[in-house]
Design a protein around this motif. Structure first.
Motif, mmCIF file in Angstrom:
data_model
loop_
_atom_site.group_PDB
_atom_site.id
_atom_site.type_symbol
_atom_site.label_atom_id
_atom_site.label_comp_id
_atom_site.label_asym_id
_atom_site.label_seq_id
_atom_site.Cartn_x
_atom_site.Cartn_y
_atom_site.Cartn_z
ATOM 1 N N LEU A 89 13.917 -24.360 24.057
ATOM 2 C CA LEU A 89 15.219 -24.752 23.516
ATOM 3 C C LEU A 89 15.389 -24.403 22.041
ATOM 4 C CD1 LEU A 89 15.702 -28.219 25.244
ATOM 5 C CD2 LEU A 89 16.898 -26.095 25.772
ATOM 6 N N THR A 90 14.292 -24.160 21.330
ATOM 7 C CA THR A 90 14.391 -23.876 19.895
ATOM 8 C C THR A 90 14.029 -22.447 19.527
ATOM 9 O OG1 THR A 90 12.106 -24.542 19.426
ATOM 10 C CG2 THR A 90 13.812 -26.273 19.331
ATOM 11 N N GLY A 91 13.339 -21.722 20.420
ATOM 12 C CA GLY A 91 12.869 -20.388 20.070
ATOM 13 C C GLY A 91 11.759 -20.407 19.041
ATOM 14 N N THR A 114 18.231 -28.747 13.660
ATOM 15 C CA THR A 114 17.744 -27.479 14.199
ATOM 16 C C THR A 114 18.817 -26.833 15.066
ATOM 17 O OG1 THR A 114 15.458 -28.262 14.216
ATOM 18 C CG2 THR A 114 15.976 -26.408 15.650
ATOM 19 N N ARG A 115 19.051 -25.558 14.866
ATOM 20 C CA ARG A 115 20.029 -24.832 15.692
ATOM 21 C C ARG A 115 19.343 -24.414 16.988
ATOM 22 N NH1 ARG A 115 22.411 -19.541 16.283
ATOM 23 N NH2 ARG A 115 24.685 -19.634 16.431
ATOM 24 N N THR A 116 19.781 -24.984 18.091
ATOM 25 C CA THR A 116 19.115 -24.823 19.372
ATOM 26 C C THR A 116 19.812 -23.787 20.250
ATOM 27 O OG1 THR A 116 20.451 -26.542 20.405
ATOM 28 C CG2 THR A 116 18.401 -27.253 19.318
ATOM 29 N N VAL A 409 16.225 -19.119 12.100
ATOM 30 C CA VAL A 409 16.523 -19.752 13.382
ATOM 31 C C VAL A 409 15.781 -19.020 14.491
ATOM 32 C CG1 VAL A 409 18.351 -20.248 15.054
ATOM 33 C CG2 VAL A 409 18.767 -20.559 12.607
ATOM 34 N N ALA A 410 15.228 -19.779 15.446
ATOM 35 C CA ALA A 410 14.534 -19.181 16.603
ATOM 36 C C ALA A 410 13.576 -18.086 16.152
ATOM 37 C CB ALA A 410 15.547 -18.644 17.607
ATOM 38 N N ILE A 411 12.751 -18.418 15.160
ATOM 39 C CA ILE A 411 11.963 -17.397 14.467
ATOM 40 C C ILE A 411 10.921 -16.713 15.343
ATOM 41 C CG2 ILE A 411 12.278 -18.449 12.202
ATOM 42 C CD1 ILE A 411 9.485 -19.650 12.480
ATOM 43 N N ASN A 512 6.631 -18.888 7.466
ATOM 44 C CA ASN A 512 7.265 -20.110 6.966
ATOM 45 C C ASN A 512 8.572 -20.358 7.696
ATOM 46 O OD1 ASN A 512 5.309 -20.677 4.954
ATOM 47 N ND2 ASN A 512 6.244 -19.153 3.595
ATOM 48 N N THR A 513 8.838 -21.619 8.016
ATOM 49 C CA THR A 513 10.098 -21.987 8.643
ATOM 50 C C THR A 513 11.032 -22.572 7.599
ATOM 51 O OG1 THR A 513 9.291 -24.202 9.190
ATOM 52 C CG2 THR A 513 8.941 -22.476 10.822
ATOM 53 N N VAL A 514 12.328 -22.489 7.885
ATOM 54 C CA VAL A 514 13.334 -23.028 6.965
ATOM 55 C C VAL A 514 14.322 -23.866 7.768
ATOM 56 C CG1 VAL A 514 13.170 -21.107 5.356
ATOM 57 C CG2 VAL A 514 14.813 -20.990 7.217
ATOM 58 N N PRO A 515 15.047 -24.799 7.121
ATOM 59 C CA PRO A 515 16.060 -25.580 7.836
ATOM 60 C C PRO A 515 17.071 -24.663 8.517
ATOM 61 C CG PRO A 515 15.680 -26.486 5.652
ATOM 62 C CD PRO A 515 14.926 -25.188 5.703
ATOM 63 N N SER A 516 17.584 -25.113 9.670
ATOM 64 C CA SER A 516 18.367 -24.231 10.518
ATOM 65 C C SER A 516 19.866 -24.449 10.449
ATOM 66 C CB SER A 516 17.905 -24.375 11.976
ATOM 67 O OG SER A 516 16.523 -24.115 12.078
ATOM 68 N N LYS A 517 20.321 -25.632 10.155
ATOM 69 C CA LYS A 517 21.772 -25.825 10.098
ATOM 70 C C LYS A 517 22.095 -27.040 9.266
ATOM 71 C CE LYS A 517 22.338 -28.551 14.376
ATOM 72 N NZ LYS A 517 22.980 -28.658 15.673
#
Length: 517
Positions: A89-91, A114-116, A409-411, A512-517
């Motif tokens: 659901l998140t990628g 998170t943008r799903t 998003v969905a990295i 590294n991940t970042v906030p999605s929305k």
């Protein structure tokens, strides 16, 4: 081998990675297809007719394969349920969230920021719904089941939800529709605890004589419908589910959602409870299989699939519906209840030719059956050997619909659209396999990174689940073309491939991940 060595000689392992997107021409597809993901629970690679099922039949599923494309090397993102669902659901790989199997009262695992996948589809004009087993947590960690339960699916992109809040073997054993427990009597409020017994209901550990199926200690708490569950539940008598009703109830809610949105594109995530434990088939299927209850619920799972597909046909929208049928992880026989799944197995091989199963780092942990069916687009009767993961649904659907995925998003998702549509046999160069350790596929090569020497190798898989876990304190490398059962570790003979695989895993872990929305 020359290709592998040349990769090492170039600017690190990243030089071997293919571009993030495989482009395909979608100009001939003017209408957005409806999308349904059938996500079965604990269905092994060999547990459908087309993959060698013995002791039961799956005519509805086989019909989808005959009309679409049957995949041989598609993987769930993880060898257990919660992490697979999170990643799909998140990628995003579950290890980034440290996602594990959740207790029934856990908070929502997916951050509402998170943008799903359903977010992306809703922005593309889709109505979005989820029906069935959730097991991704609800609320903020202290749920009052007698009030609106949120955040949940509606806060992460779904317009509608009808859920088993966690799984059938955990309390609360009630349905949750959107934010509220179904049929809850305010005079009989629900209380749930996973720490101590707060209920006057008997438990399986104290009263095994009341059980329809024997259970281990973990599953030996509050008894509901003759089955002891994990956790303790008080109240909510009128809201309790009856396990045998799941097929008709869940298929009915799915059909209602489809019917409501038949004139607009919709996305339905249909998350089966079958064939997860406790296995309690309805009277229509009880005793149908010589494999016992596990075989019975395979029949039942196939029947449920057919009910939803019938709705599409009756509404005249089957032709332009992309149906994905697959499983959240590999097979398990003994998983907390005594339902004779091992004793009655016969000649059937739930994971097909592959070793391991649910929980395992071996191929049987994540290699699952998968079919893609879309009469308007997918040529019937295909078999496809492309290697990819459910984590790739996100990017694949985005490409299909011409939706851009924002940075961050969905990295971990990569478009496999040509393969998904049966138009290419090209899969991922490298594919992560998650379980209790990380693994990596690269063509015929399968690598499992060692677990730290200070960490004990868990024995519950071998002793309680009767599944080969595939964990080691040493690097493991297998040539699947010559050793499909992963019996012979050849890591010492191929240090250059071990270095390539571990280097690739390290590069993925360091993103590294970042906030999605």
């Amino acid at each position: 081998m020359k290709k592998l060595l040349s990769c090492l000689a170039l600017a690190g392992v990243m030089a071997c990675q293919k571009p993030a997107t495989n482009q395909t021409d979608v100009s001939n597809n003017t209408d957005k297809p409806n999308i349904i993901i059938f996500y079965v629970d604990d269905l092994g690679y060999g547990d459908i007719g087309k993959n060698g099922l013995i002791g039961a039949e799956t005519p509805e599923i086989d019909k989808l394969a005959d009309g679409g494309v049957l995949f041989t090397d598609v993987h769930s993102p993880h060898a257990t349920c919660t992490p697979s669902r999170y990643s799909m659901l998140t990628g995003e790989y579950a290890f980034r969230k440290k996602a594990q199997i959740l207790p029934g009262d856990a908070p929502l695992l997916i951050n509402p920021n998170t943008r799903t996948l359903p977010d992306m589809l809703r922005e593309a004009g889709y109505a979005t719904g989820v029906v069935g087993k959730w097991h991704l947590g609800l609320g903020n960690g202290n749920v009052d089941w007698n009030k609106a339960v949120k955040p949940g699916p509606l806060e992460i992109g779904f317009d509608y939800s009808f859920l088993l809040p966690s799984t059938g073997d955990r309390v609360p054993s009630v349905y949750l529709e959107n934010h509220n427990v179904v049929n809850l009597d305010p005079k009989d409020p629900i209380t749930v605890s996973y720490k101590k017994n707060i209920s006057d209901r008997p438990t399986g550990n104290d009263h095994p004589e009341l059980l329809r199926q024997g259970a281990d200690k973990q599953h030996g708490n509050t008894i509901i419908n003759g089955i002891s569950r994990i956790g303790y539940m008080k109240g909510g008598e009128k809201a309790l589910w009856t396990d045998e009703d799941f097929p008709e109830k869940l298929a009915g809610k799915a059909s209602d959602f489809i019917t409501k949105h038949k004139d607009e594109p919709f996305f339905l995530y249909f998350a089966f409870h079958d064939i997860h434990v406790p296995r309690l088939p309805s009277d229509k299927f009880k005793g149908k299989s010589p494999m016992g209850l596990r075989g019975d619920v395979i029949y039942q799972m196939d029947y449920t699939t057919g009910l939803v597909m019938k709705t599409l046909r009756d509404l005249g929208i089957e032709e332009n519906t992309l149906v994905i049928f697959t499983s959240d992880n590999g097979a398990v026989l003994s998983d907390g209840y005594d339902d004779k799944a091992i004793e009655l197995l016969g000649d059937h091989k739930p994971t097909g030719p592959y070793a391991g199963g649910k929980y395992s780092s071996l191929e049987g942990g994540t290699r699952v059956p998968m079919i893609a069916y879309w009469p308007n687009r997918i040529k019937a009767g295909q078999t496809n050997d492309a290697t990819f993961s459910h984590i790739d649904f996100y990017a694949s659907f985005a490409e299909l619909l011409g939706e851009e995925i924002p940075q961050g998003v969905a990295i971990d998702s990569k478009s496999m659209l040509p393969a998904l549509l049966g138009e290419s046999q090209q899969g991922r160069d490298f594919m992560v396999e998650e379980a209790f350790s990380l693994g990596m596929r690269h063509g015929k090569w399968k690598y499992i990174q060692p677990i730290p020497k200070k960490r004990r190798i868990p024995d519950f898989m071998d002793k309680k689940k009767f599944i080969k876990g595939g964990l080691s304190h040493q690097p493991q490398l297998f040539n699947l073309e010559e050793d499909i059962a992963e019996d012979k570790n050849i890591a010492e003979q191929h240090p250059e491939i071990v270095a390539l695989m571990q280097g690739k895993l390290d590069s993925i872990k360091n993103v590294n991940t970042v906030p999605s929305k």
